[in-house]
Design a protein around this motif. Sequence first.
Motif, mmCIF file in Angstrom:
data_model
loop_
_atom_site.group_PDB
_atom_site.id
_atom_site.type_symbol
_atom_site.label_atom_id
_atom_site.label_comp_id
_atom_site.label_asym_id
_atom_site.label_seq_id
_atom_site.Cartn_x
_atom_site.Cartn_y
_atom_site.Cartn_z
ATOM 1 N N SER A 166 -28.590 11.857 -33.720
ATOM 2 C CA SER A 166 -29.622 11.553 -34.476
ATOM 3 C C SER A 166 -29.358 10.433 -35.559
ATOM 4 O O SER A 166 -30.497 9.669 -35.679
ATOM 5 N N VAL A 167 -28.325 10.201 -36.070
ATOM 6 C CA VAL A 167 -27.869 9.102 -36.833
ATOM 7 C C VAL A 167 -28.177 7.763 -36.027
ATOM 8 O O VAL A 167 -28.611 6.807 -36.396
ATOM 9 N N SER A 168 -27.606 7.876 -34.719
ATOM 10 C CA SER A 168 -27.695 6.758 -33.820
ATOM 11 C C SER A 168 -28.981 6.374 -33.556
ATOM 12 O O SER A 168 -29.368 5.281 -33.517
ATOM 13 N N ALA A 169 -30.060 7.562 -33.402
ATOM 14 C CA ALA A 169 -31.473 7.249 -33.283
ATOM 15 C C ALA A 169 -32.119 6.600 -34.393
ATOM 16 O O ALA A 169 -33.102 5.663 -34.151
ATOM 17 N N ILE A 189 -40.094 4.807 -29.859
ATOM 18 C CA ILE A 189 -38.809 5.526 -30.021
ATOM 19 C C ILE A 189 -39.135 6.721 -31.382
ATOM 20 O O ILE A 189 -38.222 6.979 -31.840
ATOM 21 N N THR A 190 -40.485 7.142 -31.371
ATOM 22 C CA THR A 190 -40.815 8.117 -32.580
ATOM 23 C C THR A 190 -39.762 9.424 -31.976
ATOM 24 O O THR A 190 -40.094 9.915 -30.729
ATOM 25 N N PRO A 191 -39.067 10.098 -33.238
ATOM 26 C CA PRO A 191 -38.343 11.002 -32.657
ATOM 27 C C PRO A 191 -39.244 12.317 -32.143
ATOM 28 O O PRO A 191 -40.214 12.495 -32.679
ATOM 29 N N PHE A 192 -38.405 13.097 -31.411
ATOM 30 C CA PHE A 192 -38.975 14.517 -31.068
ATOM 31 C C PHE A 192 -38.537 15.443 -32.440
ATOM 32 O O PHE A 192 -37.425 15.468 -32.626
ATOM 33 N N LEU A 193 -39.387 16.075 -32.906
ATOM 34 C CA LEU A 193 -39.269 16.771 -34.229
ATOM 35 C C LEU A 193 -39.617 18.208 -34.097
ATOM 36 O O LEU A 193 -39.949 18.714 -35.164
ATOM 37 N N PRO A 290 -35.354 18.406 -20.063
ATOM 38 C CA PRO A 290 -34.228 17.769 -21.161
ATOM 39 C C PRO A 290 -35.054 17.252 -22.407
ATOM 40 O O PRO A 290 -36.134 16.606 -22.083
ATOM 41 N N LEU A 291 -34.494 17.317 -23.350
ATOM 42 C CA LEU A 291 -34.859 16.645 -24.603
ATOM 43 C C LEU A 291 -34.410 15.102 -24.840
ATOM 44 O O LEU A 291 -33.537 14.833 -24.319
ATOM 45 N N PRO A 292 -35.381 14.476 -25.408
ATOM 46 C CA PRO A 292 -35.059 12.707 -25.580
ATOM 47 C C PRO A 292 -33.746 12.759 -26.474
ATOM 48 O O PRO A 292 -33.336 13.479 -27.295
ATOM 49 N N GLU A 293 -33.161 11.768 -26.021
ATOM 50 C CA GLU A 293 -31.933 11.424 -27.030
ATOM 51 C C GLU A 293 -32.166 11.165 -28.426
ATOM 52 O O GLU A 293 -31.303 11.466 -29.336
#
Length: 445
Positions: A166-169, A189-193, A290-293
């Motif tokens: 998460s920090v990397s993303a 690259i909006t995160p999966f939340l 699978p979940l996105p990185e």
Amino acid sequence: MAMKVEVVSTESIKPSSPTPSHLRNFKFCLLDQLAPPFYIPVVLFYSAPDDKAARNCASVTGNLKTSLSQALSLFYPLGGRVKGNASVDCNDEGALYLEAKAHFELSEVLSNPDINQLQQFLPFCPYRVGPNIEEQVIVGVQATLFDCGGIGIGICISHKIADGASVSAFLSAWSEIAINGIDGEAGLITPFLKASELFQPEDINFQMPSGVISSEKLSTKRFRFDGKSLARLRARFGSASPTRVEAVTALIWKSAVEAARKRLERNENYPPSSAATHVVNIRSRVRPHPLPENALGNLWHSIVAPLMEPNKGYELQDFAGILRKSIRAVDAEYLNALQGEMALAKACESLMAARKLVAASASVGEIELYRFSSWARFPFYEVDFGWGRPSWVCTTSVPMKNVVILMGTERGDGIEAWITLAEHDMIEFESDDELLQFVAPSPQL
């Protein structure tokens, strides 16, 4: 030489757009609830440009703050505040942002890093645990400007909502915005939340087990394995073909056990049994999708490799084999159980096993538990704010015994192992003959 960093300003950076009312309460997933109440610390160092005058400090810091504000809107829970062990109040109070001056050259850090000095490049101590943690910021950033024109970006993100991936993303999104703006590639690259929909939270109040923060005198040192030494190390295993991380973990585990054995034998005590925990990133293992990185949350599981009994003549291959078998057990079936009716019991299996080992070690001193976490695959060296790639990415020392963090290297083919042991064990460990066959000299960065 003492390297003093002076903080010159402190402010809050709020998200660039307000969080909608229906998103104000962000629920933790079960795995967030079981995460430790620490912060994850990372520092990225960027060398000065060839033309020092080309980097205007006011422009640099202004762009950092503007793009951070916009990144917080994408990762909106990071601009809020933790509420107990259940959720984040996405109140847009923002991130803590410090600007600091380092009145020395960045080369002094890169040429011979003093691990005990690195924490001053962070906005605060990442391992502070106080009674008012729910009132603390989730993200803290420190931008340190060096006399030479170099820059350090130190970030701490609460482990209650983020893991290393998460920090990397977040850093990747922030840096992309800094170059191309919020309407550029960052929008992709909006995160999966929605981790809480997969791993549903429980009514639990996580308590840190006693003995995690060590009262012993500890030593943290960095050991570097370059591409060539890793190739030689993996060749040692023959047809077993471990991954880079498995091979390095097995070598460090075996060498650490040998160091503890020598120390105990000198004191006429029995050699220790040992076990290891290793963090497994579960994003790519979730099925059927699978979940996105860049999925936000603690999407990892810690496995416990079984006890290695003393005096059985274990070889390097044995350590790697036990480790690989334990890691591979975190499969689709295992993760489905983490989403079922007995999810809490399943999630706590390894946690309780580790607690028992820590308690046994503290009471009788016969078990050494080693904790491993790998950040080697995270693309920290691709984080470019417009100044090029980082010259060095690091973490800091930890106040916990027998902890190993594996970092990537600039070229991408090596591993830096940040190892914290009891001081008396580190003396033996760093002179281990088998370990030294594969440790590479630190380059001049």
